[in-house]
Design a protein around this motif. Structure first.
Motif, PDB file in Angstrom:
ATOM      1  N   ASN A  47       1.092  -0.897  -0.542  1.00  0.00           N
ATOM      2  CA  ASN A  47       0.040   0.006   0.349  1.00  0.00           C
ATOM      3  C   ASN A  47       0.856   1.253   0.239  1.00  0.00           C
ATOM      4  O   ASN A  47       0.158   2.505  -0.060  1.00  0.00           O
ATOM      5  CB  ASN A  47      -0.678   0.052   1.310  1.00  0.00           C
ATOM      6  CG  ASN A  47      -2.077  -0.453   1.142  1.00  0.00           C
ATOM      7  OD1 ASN A  47      -2.597  -1.238   0.207  1.00  0.00           O
ATOM      8  ND2 ASN A  47      -1.485  -2.111   1.582  1.00  0.00           N
ATOM      9  N   ALA A  75      -6.109  -1.342   1.957  1.00  0.00           N
ATOM     10  CA  ALA A  75      -6.939  -1.405   0.310  1.00  0.00           C
ATOM     11  C   ALA A  75      -8.043  -1.005   0.402  1.00  0.00           C
ATOM     12  O   ALA A  75      -9.079  -0.052  -0.881  1.00  0.00           O
ATOM     13  CB  ALA A  75      -6.321  -2.420  -0.384  1.00  0.00           C
ATOM     14  N   ARG A  85      -9.061   2.452   1.429  1.00  0.00           N
ATOM     15  CA  ARG A  85      -8.866   3.168   0.609  1.00  0.00           C
ATOM     16  C   ARG A  85      -9.723   3.310  -0.583  1.00  0.00           C
ATOM     17  O   ARG A  85      -9.923   4.669  -1.267  1.00  0.00           O
ATOM     18  CB  ARG A  85      -7.324   2.938  -0.277  1.00  0.00           C
ATOM     19  CG  ARG A  85      -7.263   3.567  -1.411  1.00  0.00           C
ATOM     20  CD  ARG A  85      -7.243   4.831  -1.362  1.00  0.00           C
ATOM     21  NE  ARG A  85      -6.369   5.129  -2.595  1.00  0.00           N
ATOM     22  CZ  ARG A  85      -7.622   5.771  -3.932  1.00  0.00           C
ATOM     23  NH1 ARG A  85      -9.152   5.389  -3.244  1.00  0.00           N
ATOM     24  NH2 ARG A  85      -7.607   6.465  -5.229  1.00  0.00           N
ATOM     25  N   TYR A 118      -5.681   7.165   2.556  1.00  0.00           N
ATOM     26  CA  TYR A 118      -5.404   6.003   3.707  1.00  0.00           C
ATOM     27  C   TYR A 118      -5.050   6.682   5.597  1.00  0.00           C
ATOM     28  O   TYR A 118      -4.688   6.131   6.712  1.00  0.00           O
ATOM     29  CB  TYR A 118      -4.023   5.618   3.335  1.00  0.00           C
ATOM     30  CG  TYR A 118      -4.024   4.819   2.886  1.00  0.00           C
ATOM     31  CD1 TYR A 118      -4.285   3.622   2.863  1.00  0.00           C
ATOM     32  CD2 TYR A 118      -3.697   5.168   0.683  1.00  0.00           C
ATOM     33  CE1 TYR A 118      -3.781   2.429   1.194  1.00  0.00           C
ATOM     34  CE2 TYR A 118      -3.256   3.950   0.105  1.00  0.00           C
ATOM     35  CZ  TYR A 118      -4.018   2.678   0.510  1.00  0.00           C
ATOM     36  OH  TYR A 118      -3.723   1.955  -0.879  1.00  0.00           O
TER      37      TYR A 118
END
Length: 426
Positions: A263, A388, A391, A397
Motif C-alpha cells: 500500500n 486497500a 482506500r 489512507y
C-alpha cells in the motif's frame, strides 16, 4: 649430556574466516532475494489496476494470500530443515519462487495472480524467513548469534534497497512483465549458488560451530517434522507468553510489511508522488531497516529485549501518526525524517522476539518463533487487504495510519509483559 625438552608446538590460529561466515553470507543472499519479491505487489497494483482494469481489492487479495502463506510456511520450513537439511529446503524454495514469477509474467486473469504470486511465491518465500535465519545461526554459531540474527534480519530489507528502485524504473519504461521475469532469473541463479556453497551443518565440512571449543556431531534427521511442528504449536497455545508474543507480532506485521509492501506506493501516488520516487523512499526505509536490525541485534545481546520492544513500538506509533503530514509535504525533509526514524525500528523487533521465543520455549524456540511469525503475517495480510479496502471506501489512507499507530501503542505494554514467566535458555 643434558637432554633438552623440545618446546611443545603452539597452536596456530587460522587467519582464514570461519566457514560459518560464508554460510551466513549465502543465507543472506537467499533472504535478500526473497525480500525483493515481497515488495513487488505494491509496484504491480497501479499498472494492473489501470492497465488490466483489475480491482484493487483483487490485487490486494493476492498480496494478502502471499503474506499469510509466508507466515504459515515458516514453522513447517524450520522443522523440514531439521528433517531434510537446510540446503534442500532452500533449493526447493528458490525454485518455487522462480517458477511462480515466470508464470506471473504470462497471467491474464486476477485469480492467476492469487495462484502464482499468492500461493507459489508465498510458499517459497515463506521458507526463507527469519526461521531460516534462526536455523542457520543455531547450527553454525555459538558466539555472535545476536549480531548474525540482526544482520540476516536486515537482509530481507536489503532486497528492497537493491531491487526496488530498479524494478520501479524498469516498470515505468518497459512495463511490468520484464522486471518480473528478471526477478525469476535472479531466484534461479541464487538457487544454483546455494547448491554450490550452502551446507547444512559444520560437521559436513569438518569444522566446529563459530565460537565452539570443539566440533559437534551432526544431529540425526528429525523424523515427523510436520507432527513436531504441530506438537510445538499445541504446547505453545497453552502458554501465556506465546499469546502475548503472537498478539504483539501480529500488530508488528500489520504496521510494517502489511501496510508498506502493498500500500505504500498507492498511498504515495495519491499525494502526487511518482512510483520511482515512492519506491526510492521505500528503499531508503530498507537502508535504515538494515541498520536498525543490526543495531537491535547488538542491543539485544546487552539489554532487556522486552524494554527494547516497548521502545521500538512506541517510536513506530509516533512515526505513523506523523505520516499523513509527511505525505502532504511530498518528498521533502519531513518525508526523509519519516523514512529514517520508521526504518530504524521497522525490523528492529526481530532479534528481541527471537530471544524471547528461545527463552520461553528452549530447544523448540525456532519452531515456536515460526508460529509467532505466522501471527505476524496474518496481521500483515489482514492489514494489506483492509487498508486497500479502506482506500476504496474512504478515498485515502489517513485513518489507516491512525489505527495502526493506536495498535502499536497497545503492543508496547504487551512487549513488557511477554517474558514475565519465561525461563532463560538452557
Amino acid at each position: 649430556m643434558d637432554q633438552q625438552t623440545a618446546p611443545a608446538p603452539r597452536a596456530v590460529r587460522s587467519r582464514r574466516p570461519h566457514r560459518a561466515w560464508g554460510i551466513a553470507a549465502v543465507a543472506g543472499v537467499a533472504i535478500v532475494t526473497a525480500g525483493a519479491f515481497t515488495t513487488v505487489p505494491g509496484l504491480l497494483a497501479t499498472p494492473l489496476h489501470e492497465g488490466q482494469g483489475w480491482e484493487r481489492g483483487q490485487i490486494a487479495l493476492a498480496s494478502a494470500v502471499n503474506m499469510v502463506l509466508f507466515g504459515l510456511t515458516a514453522p513447517f520450513a524450520a522443522a523440514a530443515m531439521d528433517r531434510y537439511g537446510i540446503r534442500r529446503v532452500v533449493l526447493a524454495a528458490l525454485s518455487l519462487v522462480g517458477v511462480g514469477a515466470l508464470l506471473t509474467s504470462v497471467m491474464t486473469e486476477p485469480w492467476q495472480l492469487t495462484l502464482y504470486w499468492g500461493l507459489l511465491i508465498g510458499l517459497g518465500t515463506g521458507c526463507l524467513t527469519m526461521t531460516f535465519a534462526a536455523s542457520v545461526t543455531a547450527h553454525w554459531f555459538v558466539r555472535r548469534r545476536g549480531l548474525v540474527t540482526g544482520g540476516l534480519s536486515a537482509s530481507s530489507h536489503l532486497g528492497q534497497l537493491l531491487f526496488l528502485p530498479l524494478l520501479a524504473w524498469s516498470m515505468d519504461r518497459f512495463g511490468w512483465q520484464p522486471p518480473v521475469v528478471t526477478l525469476a532469473l535472479v531466484a534461479l541463479t541464487v538457487a544454483g549458488l546455494a547448491a554450490l556453497l550452502l551446507r547444512d551443518h559444520p560437521a559436513d565440512v569438518g569444522v566446529a560451530p563459530y565460537g565452539a571449543p570443539r566440533p559437534v556431531p551432526r544431529p540425526a534427521p528429525a523424523s515427523g517434522s510436520a507432527r513436531r511442528t504441530l506438537r510445538v504449536l499445541r504446547g505453545a497455545l497453552r502458554s501465556g507468553p506465546f499469546w502475548l508474543l503472537a498478539g504483539m507480532y501480529a500488530i508488528c506485521g500489520a504496521s510494517t510489511n502489511g501496510i508498506m509492501w502493498s500500500n505504500w506506493v498507492p498511498a504515495a501516488h495519491d499525494h502526487g508522488m511518482g512510483a520511482t520516487v515512492a519506491s526510492s523512499m521505500l528503499s531508503l526505509i530498507g537502508i535504515f531497516s538494515a541498520l536498525g536490525a543490526i543495531a537491535a541485534g547488538w542491543l539485544t545481546d546487552r539489554f532487556d529485549p522486552r524494554r527494547l520492544l516497548a521502545v521500538f513500538f512506541a517510536v513506530r506509533a509516533l512515526t505513523l501518526l506523523a505520516l499523513p503530514m509527511a505525505l502532504e509535504a511530498g518528498a521533502g525533509p519531513s518525508m526523509i525524517l519519516f523514512t529514517v526514524v520508521y526504518g530504524l525500528v521497522d525490523v528492529a523487533t526481530v532479534p528481541p522476539v527471537i530471544v524471547l521465543a528461545n527463552r520461553c520455549f528452549g530447544v523448540d524456540g525456532p519452531i515456536a518463533f515460526g508460529w509467532v511469525s505466522t501471527a505476524h503475517q496474518l496481521g500483515a495480510g489482514a492489514s494489506a487487504f483492509l487498508a486497500a479496502t479502506a482506500r476504496e471506501l474512504l478515498g485515502g489512507y489517513d485513518l489507516v495510519w491512525i489505527a495502526l499507530a493506536a495498535a502499536c501503542l497497545i503492543a508496547a505494554p504487551l512487549a513488557l509483559a511477554t517474558a514475565s514467566g519465561a525461563r532463560s535458555p538452557g
